[in-house]
Scaffold this active site. Structure first.
Site, PDB file in Angstrom:
ATOM      1  N   CYS A  13       0.872  -1.183   0.000  1.00  0.00           N
ATOM      2  CA  CYS A  13       0.000   0.000   0.000  1.00  0.00           C
ATOM      3  C   CYS A  13       0.905   1.228   0.000  1.00  0.00           C
ATOM      4  O   CYS A  13       2.110   1.110  -0.258  1.00  0.00           O
ATOM      5  CB  CYS A  13      -0.961  -0.020   1.193  1.00  0.00           C
ATOM      6  SG  CYS A  13      -0.161   0.001   2.801  1.00  0.00           S
ATOM      7  N   ASN A  16       2.363   1.455   4.260  1.00  0.00           N
ATOM      8  CA  ASN A  16       2.668   0.195   4.969  1.00  0.00           C
ATOM      9  C   ASN A  16       2.371   0.278   6.464  1.00  0.00           C
ATOM     10  O   ASN A  16       3.042  -0.372   7.277  1.00  0.00           O
ATOM     11  CB  ASN A  16       4.122  -0.250   4.722  1.00  0.00           C
ATOM     12  CG  ASN A  16       4.431  -1.681   5.157  1.00  0.00           C
ATOM     13  OD1 ASN A  16       5.542  -2.001   5.543  1.00  0.00           O
ATOM     14  ND2 ASN A  16       3.469  -2.553   5.108  1.00  0.00           N
ATOM     15  N   CYS A  18      -1.356   0.851   7.353  1.00  0.00           N
ATOM     16  CA  CYS A  18      -2.803   0.585   7.502  1.00  0.00           C
ATOM     17  C   CYS A  18      -3.223  -0.677   6.751  1.00  0.00           C
ATOM     18  O   CYS A  18      -3.533  -1.705   7.356  1.00  0.00           O
ATOM     19  CB  CYS A  18      -3.624   1.775   7.004  1.00  0.00           C
ATOM     20  SG  CYS A  18      -3.334   3.302   7.908  1.00  0.00           S
ATOM     21  N   ARG A  19      -3.268  -0.607   5.416  1.00  0.00           N
ATOM     22  CA  ARG A  19      -3.862  -1.705   4.635  1.00  0.00           C
ATOM     23  C   ARG A  19      -2.967  -2.919   4.475  1.00  0.00           C
ATOM     24  O   ARG A  19      -3.387  -4.062   4.721  1.00  0.00           O
ATOM     25  CB  ARG A  19      -4.259  -1.183   3.240  1.00  0.00           C
ATOM     26  CG  ARG A  19      -5.383  -0.186   3.261  1.00  0.00           C
ATOM     27  CD  ARG A  19      -5.519   0.560   1.949  1.00  0.00           C
ATOM     28  NE  ARG A  19      -4.417   1.490   1.736  1.00  0.00           N
ATOM     29  CZ  ARG A  19      -4.238   2.219   0.655  1.00  0.00           C
ATOM     30  NH1 ARG A  19      -5.103   2.117  -0.350  1.00  0.00           N
ATOM     31  NH2 ARG A  19      -3.227   3.055   0.565  1.00  0.00           N
ATOM     32  N   SER A  20      -1.727  -2.709   4.032  1.00  0.00           N
ATOM     33  CA  SER A  20      -0.914  -3.891   3.707  1.00  0.00           C
ATOM     34  C   SER A  20      -0.486  -4.699   4.936  1.00  0.00           C
ATOM     35  O   SER A  20      -0.416  -5.935   4.841  1.00  0.00           O
ATOM     36  CB  SER A  20       0.284  -3.531   2.820  1.00  0.00           C
ATOM     37  OG  SER A  20       1.136  -2.587   3.414  1.00  0.00           O
ATOM     38  N   ASP A 128      -8.045   3.742   0.832  1.00  0.00           N
ATOM     39  CA  ASP A 128      -7.128   4.268   1.851  1.00  0.00           C
ATOM     40  C   ASP A 128      -7.944   4.757   3.054  1.00  0.00           C
ATOM     41  O   ASP A 128      -8.716   5.712   2.925  1.00  0.00           O
ATOM     42  CB  ASP A 128      -6.334   5.423   1.230  1.00  0.00           C
ATOM     43  CG  ASP A 128      -5.327   6.027   2.178  1.00  0.00           C
ATOM     44  OD1 ASP A 128      -5.367   5.715   3.376  1.00  0.00           O
ATOM     45  OD2 ASP A 128      -4.504   6.832   1.715  1.00  0.00           O
TER      46      ASP A 128
HETATM   47  P1  4NP Z   1      -1.701   2.843   3.999  1.00  0.00           P
HETATM   48  O1  4NP Z   1      -2.390   4.187   4.572  1.00  0.00           O
HETATM   49  O2  4NP Z   1      -1.161   3.187   2.632  1.00  0.00           O
HETATM   50  O3  4NP Z   1      -2.842   1.877   3.930  1.00  0.00           O
HETATM   51  O4  4NP Z   1      -0.635   2.447   4.992  1.00  0.00           O
HETATM   52  C1  4NP Z   1      -1.744   5.413   4.605  1.00  0.00           C
HETATM   53  C2  4NP Z   1      -0.804   5.669   5.573  1.00  0.00           C
HETATM   54  C3  4NP Z   1      -0.178   6.906   5.610  1.00  0.00           C
HETATM   55  C4  4NP Z   1      -0.509   7.871   4.667  1.00  0.00           C
HETATM   56  C5  4NP Z   1      -1.436   7.610   3.689  1.00  0.00           C
HETATM   57  C6  4NP Z   1      -2.057   6.372   3.658  1.00  0.00           C
HETATM   58  N1  4NP Z   1       0.118   9.155   4.725  1.00  0.00           N
HETATM   59  O5  4NP Z   1      -0.273  10.033   3.945  1.00  0.00           O
HETATM   60  O6  4NP Z   1       1.035   9.353   5.519  1.00  0.00           O
END
Ligand code: 4NP
Length: 159
Positions: A13, A16, A18-20, A128
């Protein structure tokens, strides 16, 4: 394939956190339950959160369902990932595009949207959830569980 021919799967993602990491924990648990030996990891397109534990909301929804995040620590995708992993599953189209632009010509890894394993789904991406509430994390957990179950069924038919 990894050195011992075990199946290897990387979830990717943006950050790294939240989702992955959630996909990694869910798929590892379900593959173990199904008796499918697999090397599973996750990584992010960006390095901003490298070294961090998963987001507290990912831990809350995942641990409530019994998934383990032991040793889960954010890292950025590396060029070595494209050699090591058989499947690299992107959570959304932006992640997939970024992965395609990073993939070395010699890489045999299959790059796909994770939800592409769901045959009859209108939803193409794991959204997201970072800037939303806990409901967004509960929603992505359901999508990730469905996709993990579907991919495991596909792997069973290939065994
Ligand atoms: P992820 O979520 O891609 O599922 O880990 C996010 C985590 C951080 C950010 C965006 C999405 N950020 O903008 O910092």
């Amino acid at each position: 394939m990894t050195a011992n021919s075990e199946l290897s799967v990387l979830f990717v993602c943006l950050g790294n956190i939240c989702r992955s990491p959630l996909a990694e924990a869910v798929f590892r648990s379900k593959a173990q339950q199904a008796g499918i030996p697999v090397c599973v990891d996750s990584a992010g397109i960006i390095s901003y959160h490298a070294g961090k534990r998963p987001d507290s909301r990912t831990l809350a929804v995942g641990e409530e369902k019994g998934y383990s995040f032991e040793n889960s620590c954010a890292r950025q995708v590396t060029s070595a990932d494209f050699t090591k992993y058989d499947y690299i599953f992107a959570m959304d189209k932006d992640n997939l595009q970024a992965l395609k632009s990073l993939q070395p010509a010699s890489s045999q890894a299959q790059l796909r949207l994770f939800l592409s394993v769901l045959q009859d789904s209108d939803i193409a991406e794991v959204p997201d959830p970072y800037y939303g509430g806990i409901e967004g994390f509960q929603h992505i957990l359901k999508l990730i569980e469905q996709a993990s179950d579907a991919f495991i069924e596909q792997l069973k038919t290939q065994q």
